[in-house]
Write a protein that holds these residues in place. Structure first.
Motif, PDB file in Angstrom:
ATOM      1  N   TYR A  67       0.809  -1.211   0.000  1.00 57.33           N
ATOM      2  CA  TYR A  67       0.000   0.000   0.000  1.00 57.33           C
ATOM      3  C   TYR A  67       0.845   1.266   0.000  1.00 57.33           C
ATOM      4  O   TYR A  67       0.316   2.362   0.053  1.00 57.33           O
ATOM      5  CB  TYR A  67      -0.947   0.012   1.211  1.00 57.33           C
ATOM      6  N   GLY A  68       2.150   1.127  -0.046  1.00 58.39           N
ATOM      7  CA  GLY A  68       3.031   2.282  -0.057  1.00 58.39           C
ATOM      8  C   GLY A  68       3.061   2.951  -1.422  1.00 58.39           C
ATOM      9  O   GLY A  68       2.646   2.371  -2.434  1.00 58.39           O
ATOM     10  N   PRO A  69       3.556   4.182  -1.496  1.00 57.50           N
ATOM     11  CA  PRO A  69       3.588   4.924  -2.755  1.00 57.50           C
ATOM     12  C   PRO A  69       4.358   4.210  -3.872  1.00 57.50           C
ATOM     13  O   PRO A  69       3.950   4.264  -5.027  1.00 57.50           O
ATOM     14  CB  PRO A  69       4.260   6.244  -2.393  1.00 57.50           C
ATOM     15  N   ARG A  70       5.449   3.534  -3.526  1.00 58.77           N
ATOM     16  CA  ARG A  70       6.220   2.821  -4.557  1.00 58.77           C
ATOM     17  C   ARG A  70       5.389   1.707  -5.179  1.00 58.77           C
ATOM     18  O   ARG A  70       5.340   1.570  -6.402  1.00 58.77           O
ATOM     19  CB  ARG A  70       7.501   2.224  -3.966  1.00 58.77           C
ATOM     20  N   ALA A  71       4.735   0.907  -4.326  1.00 57.77           N
ATOM     21  CA  ALA A  71       3.934  -0.215  -4.824  1.00 57.77           C
ATOM     22  C   ALA A  71       2.731   0.282  -5.621  1.00 57.77           C
ATOM     23  O   ALA A  71       2.390  -0.279  -6.668  1.00 57.77           O
ATOM     24  CB  ALA A  71       3.483  -1.095  -3.662  1.00 57.77           C
ATOM     25  N   ASP A  94       9.053  11.714 -16.068  1.00 62.28           N
ATOM     26  CA  ASP A  94      10.064  10.912 -15.361  1.00 62.28           C
ATOM     27  C   ASP A  94       9.676  10.615 -13.907  1.00 62.28           C
ATOM     28  O   ASP A  94      10.235   9.723 -13.283  1.00 62.28           O
ATOM     29  CB  ASP A  94      11.426  11.600 -15.403  1.00 62.28           C
ATOM     30  N   ARG A  95       8.700  11.344 -13.352  1.00 65.85           N
ATOM     31  CA  ARG A  95       8.353  11.209 -11.937  1.00 65.85           C
ATOM     32  C   ARG A  95       7.897   9.792 -11.546  1.00 65.85           C
ATOM     33  O   ARG A  95       8.421   9.237 -10.582  1.00 65.85           O
ATOM     34  CB  ARG A  95       7.277  12.215 -11.526  1.00 65.85           C
ATOM     35  N   TRP A  99       9.677   7.445  -8.693  1.00 63.47           N
ATOM     36  CA  TRP A  99       8.985   6.977  -7.495  1.00 63.47           C
ATOM     37  C   TRP A  99       9.092   5.459  -7.361  1.00 63.47           C
ATOM     38  O   TRP A  99       9.289   4.947  -6.265  1.00 63.47           O
ATOM     39  CB  TRP A  99       7.523   7.395  -7.511  1.00 63.47           C
ATOM     40  N   VAL A 100       8.940   4.763  -8.484  1.00 60.81           N
ATOM     41  CA  VAL A 100       9.019   3.294  -8.466  1.00 60.81           C
ATOM     42  C   VAL A 100      10.420   2.846  -8.068  1.00 60.81           C
ATOM     43  O   VAL A 100      10.592   1.926  -7.262  1.00 60.81           O
ATOM     44  CB  VAL A 100       8.615   2.693  -9.832  1.00 60.81           C
ATOM     45  N   SER A 101      11.440   3.503  -8.620  1.00 63.47           N
ATOM     46  CA  SER A 101      12.828   3.097  -8.350  1.00 63.47           C
ATOM     47  C   SER A 101      13.297   3.515  -6.963  1.00 63.47           C
ATOM     48  O   SER A 101      14.314   3.027  -6.478  1.00 63.47           O
ATOM     49  CB  SER A 101      13.760   3.697  -9.404  1.00 63.47           C
ATOM     50  N   GLY A 102      12.585   4.422  -6.319  1.00 62.67           N
ATOM     51  CA  GLY A 102      12.997   4.908  -5.005  1.00 62.67           C
ATOM     52  C   GLY A 102      13.954   6.079  -5.071  1.00 62.67           C
ATOM     53  O   GLY A 102      14.438   6.542  -4.040  1.00 62.67           O
ATOM     54  N   GLN A 103      14.247   6.588  -6.287  1.00 61.21           N
ATOM     55  CA  GLN A 103      15.130   7.748  -6.427  1.00 61.21           C
ATOM     56  C   GLN A 103      14.497   9.007  -5.857  1.00 61.21           C
ATOM     57  O   GLN A 103      15.189   9.948  -5.500  1.00 61.21           O
ATOM     58  CB  GLN A 103      15.467   7.982  -7.899  1.00 61.21           C
ATOM     59  N   ASP A 104      13.182   9.018  -5.836  1.00 60.41           N
ATOM     60  CA  ASP A 104      12.433  10.176  -5.376  1.00 60.41           C
ATOM     61  C   ASP A 104      11.186   9.658  -4.677  1.00 60.41           C
ATOM     62  O   ASP A 104      10.769   8.524  -4.905  1.00 60.41           O
ATOM     63  CB  ASP A 104      12.065  11.054  -6.577  1.00 60.41           C
ATOM     64  N   ALA A 105      10.574  10.479  -3.862  1.00 59.38           N
ATOM     65  CA  ALA A 105       9.325  10.103  -3.192  1.00 59.38           C
ATOM     66  C   ALA A 105       8.261  11.141  -3.531  1.00 59.38           C
ATOM     67  O   ALA A 105       8.556  12.332  -3.587  1.00 59.38           O
ATOM     68  CB  ALA A 105       9.528  10.038  -1.692  1.00 59.38           C
ATOM     69  N   PRO A 106       7.032  10.687  -3.769  1.00 68.36           N
ATOM     70  CA  PRO A 106       5.968  11.651  -4.059  1.00 68.36           C
ATOM     71  C   PRO A 106       5.660  12.507  -2.833  1.00 68.36           C
ATOM     72  O   PRO A 106       5.763  12.030  -1.703  1.00 68.36           O
ATOM     73  CB  PRO A 106       4.771  10.770  -4.432  1.00 68.36           C
TER      74      PRO A 106
END
Length: 173
Positions: A67-71, A94-95, A99-106
Motif C-alpha cells: 500500500y506504499g507509494p512505490r507499490a 520521469d516522476r 517513485w518506483v525506483s525509489g530515487q524520489d518520493a511523491p
C-alpha cells in the motif's frame, strides 16, 4: 423449577414512537402484551450512518508495503503505462519511474492522487475489461454528463467511481 423460571425472567422497558412499554423477557425472549404491534425497523439507506456504531480495534494495523507509494505507482504504471500515469497526475513523465525506483518520493499531494487513481483503476478493472474501460473513459457518460476522463482531471476520482457504480447497477442520469 419455579425458582429457575424467575431467575431467567426480567422486566424491560421498550422505547419507541415516543412511548415506553414495560414488557417481560423470559430466557432472552420478549413477551409482548396482546395487541402490541411491532413495526419493522427502517432500513438504513446507503450513504446514511448506521444505527449501530461498530468499534474496530485497529491495533493490528501494520505497515504494508503493497500500500506504499512505490507499490501503488508500480501497480499504476503496470496497468496504465508511465506516460499515462504522469499525465493523469499532472507530473513530469520521469516522476512515476523515479517513485518506483525509489530515487524520489511523491509529496503529500501526489500520494493522495496516487491513492485516488489506484482506487479508480481498481473500480475500472472490476467493472470493465481493459478495452471497455478505455472506451468508457473516453466516451460520454450519462451519469456524469461528460467524459469520465475529463471529470477525473477536473474533480478527481470520487465522481468517476460513483459513475462506475451507477453503470454497474444499470442506473442512468
Amino acid at each position: 423449577m419455579e425458582k429457575q423460571r424467575k431467575a431467567a425472567e426480567q422486566t424491560v422497558i421498550l422505547k419507541g414512537d415516543g412511548r415506553e412499554t414495560t414488557v417481560t423477557m423470559r430466557n432472552g425472549v420478549i413477551l409482548l402484551p396482546k395487541g402490541f404491534k411491532v413495526t419493522p425497523r427502517r432500513v438504513v439507506r446507503r450513504g446514511k450512518a448506521p444505527a449501530k456504531t461498530v468499534t474496530v480495534n485497529l491495533a493490528g494495523l501494520k505497515d504494508a508495503p503493497d500500500y506504499g507509494p512505490r507499490a501503488i505507482t508500480q501497480r499504476l504504471v503496470n496497468a496504465l503505462g508511465n506516460n499515462a500515469v504522469a499525465a493523469l497526475l499532472g507530473v513530469n513523465k520521469d516522476r512515476p519511474g523515479r517513485w518506483v525506483s525509489g530515487q524520489d518520493a511523491p509529496n503529500e499531494e501526489n500520494r493522495a492522487q496516487l491513492a485516488d487513481l489506484d482506487a479508480l483503476v481498481g473500480h475500472l478493472h472490476s467493472a470493465f475489461t481493459p478495452a471497455q474501460a478505455r472506451l468508457w473513459l473516453e466516451g460520454q457518460d450519462p451519469h456524469l454528463g461528460a467524459r469520465p476522463i475529463d471529470v477525473y482531471r477536473l474533480e478527481g476520482a470520487a465522481p468517476v467511481i460513483e459513475a462506475i457504480r451507477a453503470f454497474e447497477q444499470g442506473a442512468f442520469a
